[in-house]
Design a protein around this motif. Structure first.
Motif, PDB file in Angstrom:
ATOM      1  N   GLY A   1      20.320 -49.603  10.519  1.00  0.00           N
ATOM      2  CA  GLY A   1      21.026 -48.405  10.064  1.00  0.00           C
ATOM      3  C   GLY A   1      22.531 -48.545  10.178  1.00  0.00           C
ATOM      4  O   GLY A   1      23.280 -48.048   9.331  1.00  0.00           O
ATOM      5  N   ASP A   2      22.993 -49.222  11.248  1.00  0.00           N
ATOM      6  CA  ASP A   2      24.432 -49.450  11.419  1.00  0.00           C
ATOM      7  C   ASP A   2      24.986 -50.313  10.286  1.00  0.00           C
ATOM      8  O   ASP A   2      26.056 -50.027   9.736  1.00  0.00           O
ATOM      9  CB  ASP A   2      24.709 -50.131  12.767  1.00  0.00           C
ATOM     10  CG  ASP A   2      24.394 -49.235  13.950  1.00  0.00           C
ATOM     11  OD1 ASP A   2      24.497 -48.009  13.802  1.00  0.00           O
ATOM     12  OD2 ASP A   2      24.029 -49.776  15.015  1.00  0.00           O
TER      13      ASP A   2
ATOM     14  N   PHE B   1      23.629 -50.706   7.302  1.00  0.00           N
ATOM     15  CA  PHE B   1      23.542 -49.940   6.057  1.00  0.00           C
ATOM     16  C   PHE B   1      24.714 -48.963   5.941  1.00  0.00           C
ATOM     17  O   PHE B   1      25.364 -48.880   4.891  1.00  0.00           O
ATOM     18  CB  PHE B   1      22.221 -49.174   5.989  1.00  0.00           C
ATOM     19  CG  PHE B   1      22.126 -48.250   4.807  1.00  0.00           C
ATOM     20  CD1 PHE B   1      21.861 -48.735   3.534  1.00  0.00           C
ATOM     21  CD2 PHE B   1      22.307 -46.880   4.968  1.00  0.00           C
ATOM     22  CE1 PHE B   1      21.780 -47.878   2.436  1.00  0.00           C
ATOM     23  CE2 PHE B   1      22.224 -46.016   3.882  1.00  0.00           C
ATOM     24  CZ  PHE B   1      21.969 -46.523   2.615  1.00  0.00           C
ATOM     25  N   SER B   2      25.002 -48.230   7.012  1.00  0.00           N
ATOM     26  CA  SER B   2      26.110 -47.271   6.994  1.00  0.00           C
ATOM     27  C   SER B   2      27.448 -47.963   6.748  1.00  0.00           C
ATOM     28  O   SER B   2      28.308 -47.440   6.030  1.00  0.00           O
ATOM     29  CB  SER B   2      26.157 -46.497   8.321  1.00  0.00           C
ATOM     30  OG  SER B   2      24.989 -45.732   8.484  1.00  0.00           O
ATOM     31  N   SER B   3      27.616 -49.134   7.347  1.00  0.00           N
ATOM     32  CA  SER B   3      28.859 -49.885   7.162  1.00  0.00           C
ATOM     33  C   SER B   3      29.007 -50.344   5.708  1.00  0.00           C
ATOM     34  O   SER B   3      30.087 -50.253   5.111  1.00  0.00           O
ATOM     35  CB  SER B   3      28.890 -51.099   8.093  1.00  0.00           C
ATOM     36  OG  SER B   3      28.812 -50.700   9.439  1.00  0.00           O
TER      37      SER B   3
ATOM     38  N   GLN C   1      27.601 -48.994   3.113  1.00  0.00           N
ATOM     39  CA  GLN C   1      27.798 -47.789   2.293  1.00  0.00           C
ATOM     40  C   GLN C   1      29.260 -47.338   2.339  1.00  0.00           C
ATOM     41  O   GLN C   1      29.846 -46.964   1.309  1.00  0.00           O
ATOM     42  CB  GLN C   1      26.882 -46.675   2.805  1.00  0.00           C
ATOM     43  CG  GLN C   1      26.811 -45.448   1.920  1.00  0.00           C
ATOM     44  CD  GLN C   1      25.771 -44.475   2.418  1.00  0.00           C
ATOM     45  OE1 GLN C   1      25.763 -44.097   3.584  1.00  0.00           O
ATOM     46  NE2 GLN C   1      24.870 -44.069   1.533  1.00  0.00           N
ATOM     47  N   TYR C   2      29.843 -47.360   3.530  1.00  0.00           N
ATOM     48  CA  TYR C   2      31.243 -46.967   3.666  1.00  0.00           C
ATOM     49  C   TYR C   2      32.155 -47.894   2.859  1.00  0.00           C
ATOM     50  O   TYR C   2      33.036 -47.431   2.125  1.00  0.00           O
ATOM     51  CB  TYR C   2      31.670 -46.983   5.136  1.00  0.00           C
ATOM     52  CG  TYR C   2      33.157 -46.812   5.309  1.00  0.00           C
ATOM     53  CD1 TYR C   2      33.764 -45.578   5.132  1.00  0.00           C
ATOM     54  CD2 TYR C   2      33.968 -47.906   5.594  1.00  0.00           C
ATOM     55  CE1 TYR C   2      35.138 -45.420   5.254  1.00  0.00           C
ATOM     56  CE2 TYR C   2      35.342 -47.771   5.716  1.00  0.00           C
ATOM     57  CZ  TYR C   2      35.920 -46.517   5.548  1.00  0.00           C
ATOM     58  OH  TYR C   2      37.285 -46.371   5.655  1.00  0.00           O
TER      59      TYR C   2
ATOM     60  N   TYR D   1      18.046 -48.691   0.492  1.00  0.00           N
ATOM     61  CA  TYR D   1      18.807 -49.876   0.877  1.00  0.00           C
ATOM     62  C   TYR D   1      19.011 -50.763  -0.356  1.00  0.00           C
ATOM     63  O   TYR D   1      20.117 -51.248  -0.623  1.00  0.00           O
ATOM     64  CB  TYR D   1      18.068 -50.676   1.949  1.00  0.00           C
ATOM     65  CG  TYR D   1      18.207 -50.171   3.379  1.00  0.00           C
ATOM     66  CD1 TYR D   1      18.514 -48.846   3.652  1.00  0.00           C
ATOM     67  CD2 TYR D   1      18.025 -51.035   4.462  1.00  0.00           C
ATOM     68  CE1 TYR D   1      18.619 -48.395   4.960  1.00  0.00           C
ATOM     69  CE2 TYR D   1      18.136 -50.602   5.771  1.00  0.00           C
ATOM     70  CZ  TYR D   1      18.425 -49.275   6.018  1.00  0.00           C
ATOM     71  OH  TYR D   1      18.541 -48.838   7.314  1.00  0.00           O
TER      72      TYR D   1
END
Length: 281
Positions: free
Chosen positions: A194-195, A197-199, A201-202, A231
């Motif tokens: 998740g970390d 993926f969030s990175s 995405q940002y 994802y």
């Protein structure tokens, strides 16, 4: 006609003035927030004052259920499970009810918190936890009912109820060591899927480094057991933004299949639209 308008104007003006009048509450509301170890505790209650009256066994009768304050329910919220008298009280919000006696108080944590005063019909199934505490006599007078959280330690604290010359304390234990070790273990284990993926995405949304974004989303996919369709959706968008339309289409097809299996029509449509757009020559 002018006289009528004048009278109406005066009435409206008087109403506006009355609507703005503010007077102090007899039992003012108070909110207390305290962190114990790593657990946040919040108490919301109203504070009646003695005003020359005898409180316990008079204003507050012995042997009868008391709202433990005034007006709406006195509530307490815990961000983690806590332990009281060896019994676990699950994290959440509770009303506090008490039955005061000269030599012993019963304290109840009740799951229904929307009563005015005590519940009209007591429901034993809503009792989350009961405990008892021996009252202490204070050498000073407490004019206004006061709830505090004192004797702070990393692993426990005392919930204290004080009024007149009576103090009742309830010890509760918090899972500081368990929470801290979980945080340490997570940090030392490194980033999660998740970390990553969030990175990714940002970086994609902020027009950042797309090479890094693609690397991060690939790591997220590698680390994820179920490999979510969203994802793959993000990966396809990154690839398309890099100019790799062929790769983006192949990835979008994987995302489309996953979205169809999950019956997520929004992602089905987005993937189909993207595949159609990227397929144009």
């Amino acid at each position: 006609m002018k006289k009528i308008i004048f009278i109406l104007a005066m009435m409206i003006a008087n109403y506006a003035i009355e609507a703005q009048v503010k007077t102090p509450q007899a039992s003012p509301k108070s909110t207390l927030t305290q962190v114990v170890g790593l657990t946040t505790v919040e108490i919301v209650y109203s504070r009646p004052s003695a005003k020359g009256r005898d409180v316990f066994n008079n204003l507050v009768p012995f042997g009868k259920l008391w709202r433990t304050g005034a007006n709406e329910n006195t509530t307490i919220s815990f961000s983690d499970d806590v332990v009281i008298d060896g019994k676990t009280l699950a994290k959440g919000k509770y009303a506090i009810f008490t039955t005061p006696r000269a030599d012993n108080w019963e304290i109840v944590f009740y799951t229904s918190t929307d009563n005015w005063g005590t519940p009209e019909t007591w429901d034993e199934t809503k009792v989350a936890l009961k405990t008892n505490s021996k009252p202490e006599m204070l050498g000073r007078n407490v004019e206004s009912f006061t709830i505090g959280i004192n004797n702070l330690d990393n692993n426990f604290a005392h919930l204290e109820l004080a009024w007149e010359k009576t103090l009742v304390a309830i010890k509760f234990e918090v899972p500081t060591q368990k929470t801290a070790m979980a945080s340490i273990d997570k940090a030392l284990a490194g980033p999660t899927a998740g970390d990553y993926f969030s990175s990714a995405q940002y970086l994609f949304q902020s027009n950042g480094d797309l090479v890094k974004a693609l690397t991060y989303v690939n790591k997220a996919l590698d680390m994820s057991k179920d490999k979510p369709f969203y994802y793959y959706r993000l990966k396809s968008l990154i690839q398309a933004k890099q100019g790799d339309k062929k790769g983006a289409i192949e990835t979008a097809k994987i995302s489309l299949a996953g979205a169809e299996a999950a019956k997520n029509q929004d992602y089905v449509k987005m993937n189909k639209d993207s595949i159609a757009e990227w397929s144009k020559k």
